[in-house]
Every structure is written in C-alpha cells, then in structure tokens.
Design an enzyme around this catalytic site. Sequence first.
Site, PDB file in Angstrom:
ATOM      1  N   ASP A  51     -72.496 -48.669-102.607  1.00 58.20           N
ATOM      2  CA  ASP A  51     -72.044 -47.992-103.829  1.00 58.20           C
ATOM      3  C   ASP A  51     -70.914 -47.012-103.499  1.00 58.20           C
ATOM      4  OD1 ASP A  51     -73.580 -46.106-102.551  1.00 58.20           O
ATOM      5  OD2 ASP A  51     -74.879 -45.655-104.256  1.00 58.20           O
ATOM      6  N   SER A  52     -70.548 -46.933-102.197  1.00 61.86           N
ATOM      7  CA  SER A  52     -69.334 -46.201-101.812  1.00 61.86           C
ATOM      8  C   SER A  52     -68.109 -46.871-102.436  1.00 61.86           C
ATOM      9  CB  SER A  52     -69.190 -46.148-100.289  1.00 61.86           C
ATOM     10  OG  SER A  52     -69.340 -47.435 -99.719  1.00 61.86           O
ATOM     11  N   ASP A  90     -76.190 -52.370-102.578  1.00 66.22           N
ATOM     12  CA  ASP A  90     -76.791 -51.109-103.027  1.00 66.22           C
ATOM     13  C   ASP A  90     -77.235 -51.197-104.482  1.00 66.22           C
ATOM     14  OD1 ASP A  90     -76.992 -49.155-101.051  1.00 66.22           O
ATOM     15  OD2 ASP A  90     -74.869 -48.603-101.205  1.00 66.22           O
ATOM     16  N   LYS A 120     -80.473 -52.564-101.238  1.00 63.95           N
ATOM     17  CA  LYS A 120     -80.736 -51.301-100.544  1.00 63.95           C
ATOM     18  C   LYS A 120     -80.938 -50.208-101.591  1.00 63.95           C
ATOM     19  CE  LYS A 120     -77.377 -48.803 -98.132  1.00 63.95           C
ATOM     20  NZ  LYS A 120     -77.374 -47.506 -98.845  1.00 63.95           N
ATOM     21  N   GLU A 122     -81.987 -45.747-101.989  1.00 63.05           N
ATOM     22  CA  GLU A 122     -82.065 -44.457-101.302  1.00 63.05           C
ATOM     23  C   GLU A 122     -83.391 -43.772-101.607  1.00 63.05           C
ATOM     24  OE1 GLU A 122     -78.662 -42.055-102.287  1.00 63.05           O
ATOM     25  OE2 GLU A 122     -77.226 -43.566-101.603  1.00 63.05           O
ATOM     26  N   GLU A 189     -78.613 -41.732 -92.342  1.00 64.12           N
ATOM     27  CA  GLU A 189     -77.267 -41.177 -92.517  1.00 64.12           C
ATOM     28  C   GLU A 189     -77.225 -39.693 -92.181  1.00 64.12           C
ATOM     29  OE1 GLU A 189     -75.264 -42.260 -96.138  1.00 64.12           O
ATOM     30  OE2 GLU A 189     -73.576 -40.919 -95.734  1.00 64.12           O
TER      31      GLU A 189
END
Length: 271
Positions: A51-52, A90, A120, A122, A189
Amino acid sequence: MSVHKEIKKITTHTLHEMKVKGEKIAMLTAYDFSMAKMLDDAGIDILLVGDSASNVMAGHETTLPITLDQMIYHAQSVVRAVNRALVVVDLPFGSYQGNTKRALESSIRIMKESGAHAVKLEGGSEVADSVRRILSAGIPVMGHLGLTPQSIYKFGTYTVRAKEEVEAAKLISDSKVLEQSGCFAIVLEKIPSKLAEEVSKKLIIPTIGIGAGQHTDGQVLVTHDMLGINKEFHPRFLRRYLNTYDLVSEAVKNYNADVKSGNFPNEKESY
Ligand code: KIV
C-alpha cells in the site's frame, strides 16, 4: 521437446523450506507490469504489491487513502508480469480493521480479481481473528509488526518501534499469536536488530525485515527507494543500488535538447 525450461514457482512452502535451510528471502515492492517483470526476471522471491503505492505511485503523504479497487488494479498489473515470484498484496486501510467478515471479503476480491497468491495485513492480536477467517477460505496471510504505517496517526511518527521493554514484549507475543493464527510469514518493520533476531529465532515461520537488521530470514525494501527513483527519502536502513532520478533526469534533458535543436529524429530514425 519443449525448449522452455520449467520455472519453479515460489510458494509459501518454498519460503518455509528456505528458512529451514538458512537461505535468505529477497522481497521488493512492485505496483506495475514493467517493473514487476524486471524484478521477477532478476530472481526476487516475493513481490509485494504494497500500500506504499499510495505514497510512491499516487503521491499521498500516507498509505491511508489508497482504496481496495486501486490495490486490485496494481495487483492485476503485477500478476500479469510474474512467472516465478510469490505475489503478496496489502489489504489497504479500512478494508479489514475491526471486521473479520470485511477482511475475508476484501481478501477474496484481491485473490479473485487479481490472481495474486497471498494477502498481507498490519497488526498483532487485534487482527488474529481476521487472519484465521481469511485462512479459512484458503488464502495465505502475511503479518506485519513493528512500524505499521496504517497506524501512523496513532504513533505520531515514523521512528523506530519497540525500543522499550513493554512494547518489545507485546511485539514478541503478537508474533507468536500471528504464527499460531496461521500466518506464513511476518514483516518486521523498523525495530531494533536484537529484537528482530529474537523474534526470528522464536518463530518457525520466516520473518522479513525492513529496518530490522541482518538477522531476519529475509529483507524487503520499497523498490523506488532502493533504485533511487525517490531522492528525498534516506533513512539509515536504506541502501541505494542506483541513482535512477539522476540517470533519468540526464536522459530526459538530452532528449529535450535534441528535440529543440532538431537533432531528433535523424534520417535513420525516419521512414
Ligand atoms: O507497503 C509497503 O511497501 C510495505 C513494506 C514497507 C513492507 O508494507
């Protein structure tokens, strides 16, 4: 007889075997067809449709604005290019938090509409139910602990996480919960190297570090950062392998000058 060599595709099982053998896993982000093709051909094991993309491709300040539809568009482009790598996508902000049903539905959309291989998300214990529910549909899930950019407004900064004992203990416990819930790997991270080493030793599943030192089972970087496409971002953990910004700038200036002077196209370049 076929002249094409059979390509051995990377699966979640391959990654587990790599950890057992002590072989490091290389992961990079990809958001489009052309870049994904170069990265896959160069032998990268995992391509993360991160999602970057919200920052790198769309120019937003955070990862929060990117939508599920936009992530699926990027994932479709990447999947079309890939022969070998595992493609992980993501789940964007708002597509899974606090709602296991939505987490499952978002994951199914990603898998069905893009052809990617895994998702993925978070977070730790708070997403464990979602991890289990997504897995119940046969969708592999990668976890992400430490600095979790979707929670930037809770943390307030992008500095190193889990430096204090309480947060470090929570991260260790979360990593165990994610493993027990069925995650096939976890991104760590921006946490201290010693903590990342401890987590990597405790877990059976591989850890993939970004700013987490050399003892994780693999490494991930944002491709645009490591290729120097972005000039402004230079955290300590980033190694630049190319100064693409300067190279492109030089080439474009030459093209501009050639067009303006009438030097391009020449006779050989004309019909
Ligand atoms: O979105 C992303 O690029 C990521 C990596 C930094 C791991 O989540």
